[in-house]
Design a protein around this motif. Sequence first.
Motif, PDB file in Angstrom:
ATOM      1  N   GLU A   1      -8.843   2.138  -5.591  1.00  0.00           N
ATOM      2  CA  GLU A   1      -8.248   3.122  -6.487  1.00  0.00           C
ATOM      3  C   GLU A   1      -7.720   4.345  -5.745  1.00  0.00           C
ATOM      4  O   GLU A   1      -6.786   4.993  -6.199  1.00  0.00           O
ATOM      5  CB  GLU A   1      -9.283   3.556  -7.540  1.00  0.00           C
ATOM      6  CG  GLU A   1      -9.729   2.450  -8.479  1.00  0.00           C
ATOM      7  CD  GLU A   1      -8.591   1.918  -9.321  1.00  0.00           C
ATOM      8  OE1 GLU A   1      -7.782   2.734  -9.814  1.00  0.00           O
ATOM      9  OE2 GLU A   1      -8.484   0.698  -9.490  1.00  0.00           O
ATOM     10  N   LEU A   2      -8.330   4.696  -4.623  1.00  0.00           N
ATOM     11  CA  LEU A   2      -7.906   5.879  -3.856  1.00  0.00           C
ATOM     12  C   LEU A   2      -7.394   5.451  -2.479  1.00  0.00           C
ATOM     13  O   LEU A   2      -7.666   6.097  -1.459  1.00  0.00           O
ATOM     14  CB  LEU A   2      -9.069   6.858  -3.684  1.00  0.00           C
ATOM     15  CG  LEU A   2      -9.368   7.801  -4.851  1.00  0.00           C
ATOM     16  CD1 LEU A   2     -10.119   7.090  -5.965  1.00  0.00           C
ATOM     17  CD2 LEU A   2     -10.168   9.009  -4.388  1.00  0.00           C
ATOM     18  N   PHE A   3      -6.611   4.384  -2.441  1.00  0.00           N
ATOM     19  CA  PHE A   3      -6.223   3.834  -1.149  1.00  0.00           C
ATOM     20  C   PHE A   3      -5.362   4.794  -0.334  1.00  0.00           C
ATOM     21  O   PHE A   3      -5.559   4.949   0.877  1.00  0.00           O
ATOM     22  CB  PHE A   3      -5.503   2.502  -1.335  1.00  0.00           C
ATOM     23  CG  PHE A   3      -5.167   1.828  -0.035  1.00  0.00           C
ATOM     24  CD1 PHE A   3      -6.180   1.410   0.821  1.00  0.00           C
ATOM     25  CD2 PHE A   3      -3.848   1.628   0.350  1.00  0.00           C
ATOM     26  CE1 PHE A   3      -5.883   0.806   2.043  1.00  0.00           C
ATOM     27  CE2 PHE A   3      -3.545   1.020   1.556  1.00  0.00           C
ATOM     28  CZ  PHE A   3      -4.562   0.612   2.401  1.00  0.00           C
ATOM     29  N   LYS A   4      -4.409   5.464  -0.961  1.00  0.00           N
ATOM     30  CA  LYS A   4      -3.558   6.411  -0.217  1.00  0.00           C
ATOM     31  C   LYS A   4      -4.385   7.545   0.395  1.00  0.00           C
ATOM     32  O   LYS A   4      -4.274   7.802   1.598  1.00  0.00           O
ATOM     33  CB  LYS A   4      -2.451   6.957  -1.117  1.00  0.00           C
ATOM     34  CG  LYS A   4      -1.300   5.982  -1.338  1.00  0.00           C
ATOM     35  CD  LYS A   4      -0.205   6.596  -2.181  1.00  0.00           C
ATOM     36  CE  LYS A   4       0.496   7.736  -1.465  1.00  0.00           C
ATOM     37  NZ  LYS A   4       1.630   8.275  -2.251  1.00  0.00           N
TER      38      LYS A   4
ATOM     39  N   LEU B   1      -1.493   6.979  11.115  1.00  0.00           N
ATOM     40  CA  LEU B   1      -1.057   5.729  10.497  1.00  0.00           C
ATOM     41  C   LEU B   1      -0.451   5.997   9.123  1.00  0.00           C
ATOM     42  O   LEU B   1       0.542   5.380   8.734  1.00  0.00           O
ATOM     43  CB  LEU B   1      -2.246   4.770  10.383  1.00  0.00           C
ATOM     44  CG  LEU B   1      -1.976   3.418   9.721  1.00  0.00           C
ATOM     45  CD1 LEU B   1      -0.997   2.597  10.553  1.00  0.00           C
ATOM     46  CD2 LEU B   1      -3.276   2.640   9.541  1.00  0.00           C
ATOM     47  N   TYR B   2      -1.050   6.926   8.397  1.00  0.00           N
ATOM     48  CA  TYR B   2      -0.568   7.286   7.063  1.00  0.00           C
ATOM     49  C   TYR B   2       0.908   7.686   7.109  1.00  0.00           C
ATOM     50  O   TYR B   2       1.688   7.304   6.225  1.00  0.00           O
ATOM     51  CB  TYR B   2      -1.408   8.442   6.516  1.00  0.00           C
ATOM     52  CG  TYR B   2      -0.992   8.935   5.146  1.00  0.00           C
ATOM     53  CD1 TYR B   2      -1.512   8.359   3.989  1.00  0.00           C
ATOM     54  CD2 TYR B   2      -0.075   9.977   5.012  1.00  0.00           C
ATOM     55  CE1 TYR B   2      -1.134   8.814   2.738  1.00  0.00           C
ATOM     56  CE2 TYR B   2       0.310  10.438   3.767  1.00  0.00           C
ATOM     57  CZ  TYR B   2      -0.224   9.857   2.633  1.00  0.00           C
ATOM     58  OH  TYR B   2       0.151  10.306   1.396  1.00  0.00           O
ATOM     59  N   GLN B   3       1.299   8.419   8.140  1.00  0.00           N
ATOM     60  CA  GLN B   3       2.680   8.877   8.270  1.00  0.00           C
ATOM     61  C   GLN B   3       3.651   7.737   8.547  1.00  0.00           C
ATOM     62  O   GLN B   3       4.845   7.832   8.249  1.00  0.00           O
ATOM     63  CB  GLN B   3       2.783   9.916   9.399  1.00  0.00           C
ATOM     64  CG  GLN B   3       1.993  11.187   9.160  1.00  0.00           C
ATOM     65  CD  GLN B   3       2.447  11.942   7.929  1.00  0.00           C
ATOM     66  OE1 GLN B   3       3.638  11.948   7.598  1.00  0.00           O
ATOM     67  NE2 GLN B   3       1.504  12.570   7.234  1.00  0.00           N
ATOM     68  N   MET B   4       3.146   6.639   9.094  1.00  0.00           N
ATOM     69  CA  MET B   4       4.006   5.495   9.424  1.00  0.00           C
ATOM     70  C   MET B   4       4.263   4.583   8.232  1.00  0.00           C
ATOM     71  O   MET B   4       5.184   3.765   8.257  1.00  0.00           O
ATOM     72  CB  MET B   4       3.359   4.657  10.533  1.00  0.00           C
ATOM     73  CG  MET B   4       3.273   5.342  11.877  1.00  0.00           C
ATOM     74  SD  MET B   4       2.331   4.315  13.038  1.00  0.00           S
ATOM     75  CE  MET B   4       3.240   2.760  12.939  1.00  0.00           C
ATOM     76  N   ILE B   5       3.441   4.701   7.193  1.00  0.00           N
ATOM     77  CA  ILE B   5       3.511   3.766   6.069  1.00  0.00           C
ATOM     78  C   ILE B   5       4.549   4.204   5.049  1.00  0.00           C
ATOM     79  O   ILE B   5       4.670   5.383   4.731  1.00  0.00           O
ATOM     80  CB  ILE B   5       2.129   3.637   5.401  1.00  0.00           C
ATOM     81  CG1 ILE B   5       1.122   3.024   6.385  1.00  0.00           C
ATOM     82  CG2 ILE B   5       2.205   2.786   4.131  1.00  0.00           C
ATOM     83  CD1 ILE B   5      -0.295   2.989   5.876  1.00  0.00           C
ATOM     84  N   ASP B   6       5.286   3.232   4.545  1.00  0.00           N
ATOM     85  CA  ASP B   6       6.263   3.484   3.485  1.00  0.00           C
ATOM     86  C   ASP B   6       5.530   3.366   2.147  1.00  0.00           C
ATOM     87  O   ASP B   6       5.334   2.273   1.624  1.00  0.00           O
ATOM     88  CB  ASP B   6       7.399   2.459   3.569  1.00  0.00           C
ATOM     89  CG  ASP B   6       8.467   2.692   2.509  1.00  0.00           C
ATOM     90  OD1 ASP B   6       8.300   3.628   1.688  1.00  0.00           O
ATOM     91  OD2 ASP B   6       9.455   1.937   2.489  1.00  0.00           O
ATOM     92  N   TRP B   7       5.133   4.505   1.585  1.00  0.00           N
ATOM     93  CA  TRP B   7       4.331   4.506   0.351  1.00  0.00           C
ATOM     94  C   TRP B   7       5.179   4.261  -0.895  1.00  0.00           C
ATOM     95  O   TRP B   7       4.628   4.172  -1.996  1.00  0.00           O
ATOM     96  CB  TRP B   7       3.555   5.809   0.235  1.00  0.00           C
ATOM     97  CG  TRP B   7       2.490   5.936   1.289  1.00  0.00           C
ATOM     98  CD1 TRP B   7       2.504   6.733   2.388  1.00  0.00           C
ATOM     99  CD2 TRP B   7       1.258   5.205   1.344  1.00  0.00           C
ATOM    100  NE1 TRP B   7       1.372   6.555   3.136  1.00  0.00           N
ATOM    101  CE2 TRP B   7       0.581   5.621   2.513  1.00  0.00           C
ATOM    102  CE3 TRP B   7       0.665   4.240   0.538  1.00  0.00           C
ATOM    103  CZ2 TRP B   7      -0.667   5.108   2.885  1.00  0.00           C
ATOM    104  CZ3 TRP B   7      -0.576   3.725   0.905  1.00  0.00           C
ATOM    105  CH2 TRP B   7      -1.226   4.158   2.056  1.00  0.00           C
TER     106      TRP B   7
END
Length: 313
Positions: A29-32, A42-48
């Motif tokens: 539920e809080l994956f982001k 890694l968060y910055q590399m992902i296309d959300w």
Amino acid sequence: MEQSSAPLILEETPRYLDHDGLWKNVITELFKPFVRFFAPNLYQMIDWSVKADSLEQEFHRVFPEKKGKRYTDKLMKVHQKNGQERWMLIHIEVQGYEDKDFAERMFQYFYRIFDKYNRKIYAMAIFADDNEYFQPAQYTYQFYGTELNYTYNTYKIAQQDEETLLQSDNPFAYAILAGLYMIKSKNNASKRYQFKRRLFELLIRGQRVDNREYSGALLYFIDYLLEVPKEMAEKLQKEVKPIVQEEESHMFTTKYPDPPTLKPIFDEIREEGKVKAKKEVALNMLRKGYAVETVVELTGLTKEEVTALKSEW
């Protein structure tokens, strides 16, 4: 607030006998915020803008575990912004007890995941047990010149600083706090009550959590992970009520000319979290070999709901 001189002994018996399922649900539920909390680069590399997909059910249809064995907590497929490596995998394990074979199991999951998908893998192990020194971070294999060393990311909840977590702007910090408070209040219901009340108050006041789905998942997670005796749960409900009413008044005077009633919203998101998490827990129990009747009894789901989950799996 009054406290008894002798702490009330708390039996560590989860309502659904499955803390793994609780962690799995709150991570889903809080994956982001989970990724941002543990791997900001890694968060910055992902296309959300592309929805992350959960693959553990698909994975375990191909690689089923023996009855009674523990399943990987999460296997998520995410897309990257660079357009070259179009997607990658995030493998997450939450370990709640000491296990001498844990590092080997992490490696086994790695090579099975890599063999099936042939993609980049970010692996994270979160240790939720109370032994500060149990934190295996690599698997090493040596045999007559054949050598292998598999290293993965680790995070030990028992080693975290409470104040740092309280100051975090990331909602997943509340989940880590709940895990830390569970360890700190082991066998002490009075202390657990105080911790639980603190987290509930922070969530009701909306500090750093402005996403309704996040709030619902966290409320459920905290409620069941930090379980207290029935009389304490009833007392907590009474103590939380004026805080809810105070927040309603605050909303009316500072935020909205005609605000919705907060109490029903609070109850509703808590119920939404319960339903989602119950199904995650039920599915996890079915995978571990529990009978449908047992899952129905322990989760409160109907037989039809549990049977439908079993057929989907």
